[in-house]
Design an enzyme around this catalytic site. Sequence first.
Site, PDB file in Angstrom:
ATOM      1  N   GLY A   1      10.546 -80.757  19.148  1.00 27.32           N
ATOM      2  CA  GLY A   1       9.192 -80.386  19.574  1.00 27.32           C
ATOM      3  C   GLY A   1       8.643 -79.292  18.691  1.00 27.32           C
ATOM      4  O   GLY A   1       9.318 -78.841  17.755  1.00 27.32           O
TER       5      GLY A   1
ATOM      6  N   GLY B   1       7.182 -75.523  17.640  1.00 31.18           N
ATOM      7  CA  GLY B   1       7.630 -74.160  17.887  1.00 31.18           C
ATOM      8  C   GLY B   1       6.908 -73.509  19.056  1.00 31.18           C
ATOM      9  O   GLY B   1       7.532 -72.890  19.920  1.00 31.18           O
TER      10      GLY B   1
ATOM     11  N   GLU C   1      17.306 -64.802  11.018  1.00 26.73           N
ATOM     12  CA  GLU C   1      17.443 -65.010   9.565  1.00 26.73           C
ATOM     13  C   GLU C   1      16.060 -65.389   9.070  1.00 26.73           C
ATOM     14  O   GLU C   1      15.595 -66.502   9.326  1.00 26.73           O
ATOM     15  CB  GLU C   1      18.411 -66.170   9.283  1.00 26.73           C
ATOM     16  CG  GLU C   1      19.803 -65.979   9.816  1.00 26.73           C
ATOM     17  CD  GLU C   1      20.621 -64.993   9.010  1.00 26.73           C
ATOM     18  OE1 GLU C   1      20.195 -64.590   7.916  1.00 26.73           O
ATOM     19  OE2 GLU C   1      21.698 -64.611   9.492  1.00 26.73           O
TER      20      GLU C   1
ATOM     21  N   GLU D   1       6.037 -64.223   0.410  1.00 25.14           N
ATOM     22  CA  GLU D   1       6.965 -65.328   0.164  1.00 25.14           C
ATOM     23  C   GLU D   1       6.150 -66.596  -0.078  1.00 25.14           C
ATOM     24  O   GLU D   1       5.397 -67.029   0.786  1.00 25.14           O
ATOM     25  CB  GLU D   1       7.868 -65.501   1.381  1.00 25.14           C
ATOM     26  CG  GLU D   1       8.956 -66.504   1.143  1.00 25.14           C
ATOM     27  CD  GLU D   1       9.863 -66.678   2.353  1.00 25.14           C
ATOM     28  OE1 GLU D   1       9.341 -66.795   3.475  1.00 25.14           O
ATOM     29  OE2 GLU D   1      11.086 -66.709   2.173  1.00 25.14           O
TER      30      GLU D   1
ATOM     31  N   LYS E   1      16.883 -76.709  18.934  1.00 24.74           N
ATOM     32  CA  LYS E   1      15.494 -77.148  18.708  1.00 24.74           C
ATOM     33  C   LYS E   1      15.297 -77.104  17.189  1.00 24.74           C
ATOM     34  O   LYS E   1      15.003 -76.062  16.622  1.00 24.74           O
ATOM     35  CB  LYS E   1      14.524 -76.197  19.425  1.00 24.74           C
ATOM     36  CG  LYS E   1      13.186 -76.777  19.810  1.00 24.74           C
ATOM     37  CD  LYS E   1      12.355 -77.301  18.661  1.00 24.74           C
ATOM     38  CE  LYS E   1      11.675 -76.239  17.856  1.00 24.74           C
ATOM     39  NZ  LYS E   1      11.046 -76.779  16.614  1.00 24.74           N
TER      40      LYS E   1
ATOM     41  N   GLY F   1       9.845 -74.587  21.308  1.00 27.22           N
ATOM     42  CA  GLY F   1      10.527 -73.393  20.792  1.00 27.22           C
ATOM     43  C   GLY F   1      10.337 -72.203  21.719  1.00 27.22           C
ATOM     44  O   GLY F   1      11.306 -71.545  22.122  1.00 27.22           O
TER      45      GLY F   1
ATOM     46  N   CYS G   1      15.333 -69.480   1.047  1.00 25.58           N
ATOM     47  CA  CYS G   1      15.000 -68.126   1.512  1.00 25.58           C
ATOM     48  C   CYS G   1      15.523 -67.061   0.555  1.00 25.58           C
ATOM     49  O   CYS G   1      14.935 -65.999   0.439  1.00 25.58           O
ATOM     50  CB  CYS G   1      15.517 -67.918   2.919  1.00 25.58           C
ATOM     51  SG  CYS G   1      17.194 -68.464   3.094  1.00 25.58           S
TER      52      CYS G   1
HETATM   53  P1  NAD Z   1       8.886 -71.512  10.870  1.00 18.17           P
HETATM   54  O1  NAD Z   1       9.127 -70.111  11.313  1.00 18.17           O
HETATM   55  O2  NAD Z   1       7.511 -72.017  10.869  1.00 18.17           O
HETATM   56  O3  NAD Z   1       9.721 -72.528  11.781  1.00 18.17           O
HETATM   57  C1  NAD Z   1      11.111 -72.409  11.967  1.00 18.17           C
HETATM   58  C2  NAD Z   1      11.478 -72.976  13.321  1.00 18.17           C
HETATM   59  O4  NAD Z   1      10.927 -72.156  14.337  1.00 18.17           O
HETATM   60  C3  NAD Z   1      10.944 -74.380  13.589  1.00 18.17           C
HETATM   61  O5  NAD Z   1      11.903 -75.089  14.359  1.00 18.17           O
HETATM   62  C4  NAD Z   1       9.692 -74.111  14.403  1.00 18.17           C
HETATM   63  O6  NAD Z   1       9.351 -75.178  15.255  1.00 18.17           O
HETATM   64  C5  NAD Z   1      10.129 -72.905  15.221  1.00 18.17           C
HETATM   65  N1  NAD Z   1       9.050 -72.020  15.648  1.00 18.17           N
HETATM   66  C6  NAD Z   1       7.882 -71.735  15.014  1.00 18.17           C
HETATM   67  N2  NAD Z   1       7.155 -70.859  15.743  1.00 18.17           N
HETATM   68  C7  NAD Z   1       7.888 -70.581  16.857  1.00 18.17           C
HETATM   69  C8  NAD Z   1       7.671 -69.761  17.998  1.00 18.17           C
HETATM   70  N3  NAD Z   1       6.548 -69.048  18.150  1.00 18.17           N
HETATM   71  N4  NAD Z   1       8.632 -69.727  18.960  1.00 18.17           N
HETATM   72  C9  NAD Z   1       9.771 -70.443  18.820  1.00 18.17           C
HETATM   73  N5  NAD Z   1      10.019 -71.249  17.778  1.00 18.17           N
HETATM   74  C10 NAD Z   1       9.091 -71.317  16.794  1.00 18.17           C
HETATM   75  O7  NAD Z   1       9.590 -71.603   9.449  1.00 18.17           O
HETATM   76  P2  NAD Z   1       9.689 -72.866   8.489  1.00 18.17           P
HETATM   77  O8  NAD Z   1       8.351 -73.029   7.845  1.00 18.17           O
HETATM   78  O9  NAD Z   1      10.297 -74.023   9.188  1.00 18.17           O
HETATM   79  O10 NAD Z   1      10.783 -72.348   7.431  1.00 18.17           O
HETATM   80  C11 NAD Z   1      10.467 -71.572   6.341  1.00 18.17           C
HETATM   81  C12 NAD Z   1      10.827 -70.118   6.577  1.00 18.17           C
HETATM   82  O11 NAD Z   1      12.192 -69.986   6.945  1.00 18.17           O
HETATM   83  C13 NAD Z   1      10.675 -69.287   5.340  1.00 18.17           C
HETATM   84  O12 NAD Z   1      10.018 -68.087   5.642  1.00 18.17           O
HETATM   85  C14 NAD Z   1      12.108 -69.003   4.906  1.00 18.17           C
HETATM   86  O13 NAD Z   1      12.292 -67.873   4.139  1.00 18.17           O
HETATM   87  C15 NAD Z   1      12.791 -68.939   6.193  1.00 18.17           C
HETATM   88  N6  NAD Z   1      14.228 -69.203   6.028  1.00 18.17           N
HETATM   89  C16 NAD Z   1      15.114 -68.177   6.186  1.00 18.17           C
HETATM   90  C17 NAD Z   1      16.458 -68.386   6.004  1.00 18.17           C
HETATM   91  C18 NAD Z   1      17.453 -67.278   6.174  1.00 18.17           C
HETATM   92  O14 NAD Z   1      18.607 -67.566   6.431  1.00 18.17           O
HETATM   93  N7  NAD Z   1      17.080 -66.047   6.058  1.00 18.17           N
HETATM   94  C19 NAD Z   1      16.924 -69.653   5.689  1.00 18.17           C
HETATM   95  C20 NAD Z   1      15.994 -70.666   5.525  1.00 18.17           C
HETATM   96  C21 NAD Z   1      14.645 -70.419   5.723  1.00 18.17           C
END
Ligand code: NAD
Length: 475
Positions: A201, A203, A245, A380, A170, A207, A279
């Site tokens: 779709g 999250g 992550e 962040e 996803k 998700g 990140c």
């Molecule tokens: P996000 O958490 O909003 O979304 C990430 C993914 O999770 C998307 O596919 C989203 O649809 C899904 N999602 C969101 N809420 C969910 C839920 N309740 N249940 C299941 N799935 C859900 O993050 P983003 O805005 O897409 O990405 C930015 C964040 O990702 C930043 O905080 C960044 O630091 C982090 N990040 C971490 C790493 C790492 O390896 N540590 C790498 C890249 C990004």
Amino acid sequence: MLVKDKFFIGGQWVAPSTKETLDVHNAGNGEVMGRVPAGTATDVDAAVSAARAALEGWSQTPPAERAAFLDKISAGLKARSDELARVIAQEVGMPLKMASRIQVGLPVANFANYAKLVKDFSFENRVGNSLVVREPVGVVGAITPWNYPLHQITLKVAPALAAGCTVVLKPSEVAPFNAFILAEVIEACGLPKGVFNLVTGLGQSAGEALVRHPGVDMISFTGSTRAGKRISELAANDVKRVALELGGKSASVILEDADLAAAVKGTVNGCYLNSGQTCTALTRMLVPEAKYEEAKKLAADIAKGFTVGDPLAETTKLGPLSSQAQLERVRGYIRKGIAEGAELVAGGAEPPEGVPAGGYYVRPTVFGKVKNSMTIAQEEIFGPVLSIIPYRDEEEAVRIANDTVYGLAGAVWSGDDARAQRVARRIRAGQVDVNGGAFNMNAPFGGFKQSGHGREAGVYGLEEFLEYKSLQLKG
Ligand code: NAD
């Protein structure tokens, strides 16, 4: 206009259960660049069923045969590199040349790397009278973010397939088209049906349906700490394995004996990579009080050299942010920094000049005299915003570096390598660059504290998707 109206489930392109779609915006001009289906729990259920049905056969497939598929996927992605780089540059906003090298180059390399790693991996060993065997965890739900979209997908899909797991992906709704290209490449490779499945779709709907699904054995998630916490709660219901992550607020500790110009340059580059949407971004630059003025001037000059513009333009060094929501969030943090009394050294919340209308552009920004208790030093931001924090001595520098809920990355700079290493060992984070040490795709990647748990990349990433089983043998 890119319009996708089917999911890849069970080796076929399947119509979604709903007519609802999600718009995807071009970061460079804000226009709608395409649409994908807004998948539901019904679609997720179909994908999980396909993955479960494929598990037995795939898990029994010899590692060398699995490796051959990974090599084919790597070659298939490579053949579509230019198209992938253009798509990701528009979805995410990273300048095209850099997107080609990082956003596409790394996935191509990682699929091939996992082919090699799994061929060399020892799946069993003897401990006394036991034979300890490594078995795939099972069906993996992979949920990924938008900032390095295909790279983050690859760090889950490649090792999971190598391990013998089947996958339901996803991807992020902000940058989903690269995942469709991957699915097309996988289809063309003839991977057995159901081994890899793609559903797009939101999250909260698709998700969460994946996380809740009893047919999923493990969730591998990359994204925000907020979503990671929610996923942990949901997964606890049936004691699913979870790898997270998450975010970071990484410190770059510049010691007084460091080459200041090189250290500041390395830090600003590490902070502004992908417009700060990284990140591991080095967002807090810790400098000795006596070097503050010099460091501030160096950082401001470097920031001004980051030409902001269209990600497809040759001259662009800093592309736009990925979405309108990100733009508002980052500008809000810049205003907050000013309101909390930090010294604005470069940039600011006003839109930059000379950029394409409608895109999500922000000025490369540097704050000086930041206190670590300020919001901009604790949260962040995920934009090109550097905070310079002066410190008195090494002890205080280490204390400030660790004074964060995160623990993803860091950097230490010193004229004395041994000293830099000593300080690096005291930083509670998953990876710390020592005097500008280069990124290593085989080193473990992941966080301490609220940056998550589990490790991706290299052999460590393969082991994430394996269970131990011990067979007690007689005699
Ligand atoms: P996000 O958490 O909003 O979304 C990430 C993914 O999770 C998307 O596919 C989203 O649809 C899904 N999602 C969101 N809420 C969910 C839920 N309740 N249940 C299941 N799935 C859900 O993050 P983003 O805005 O897409 O990405 C930015 C964040 O990702 C930043 O905080 C960044 O630091 C982090 N990040 C971490 C790493 C790492 O390896 N540590 C790498 C890249 C990004």
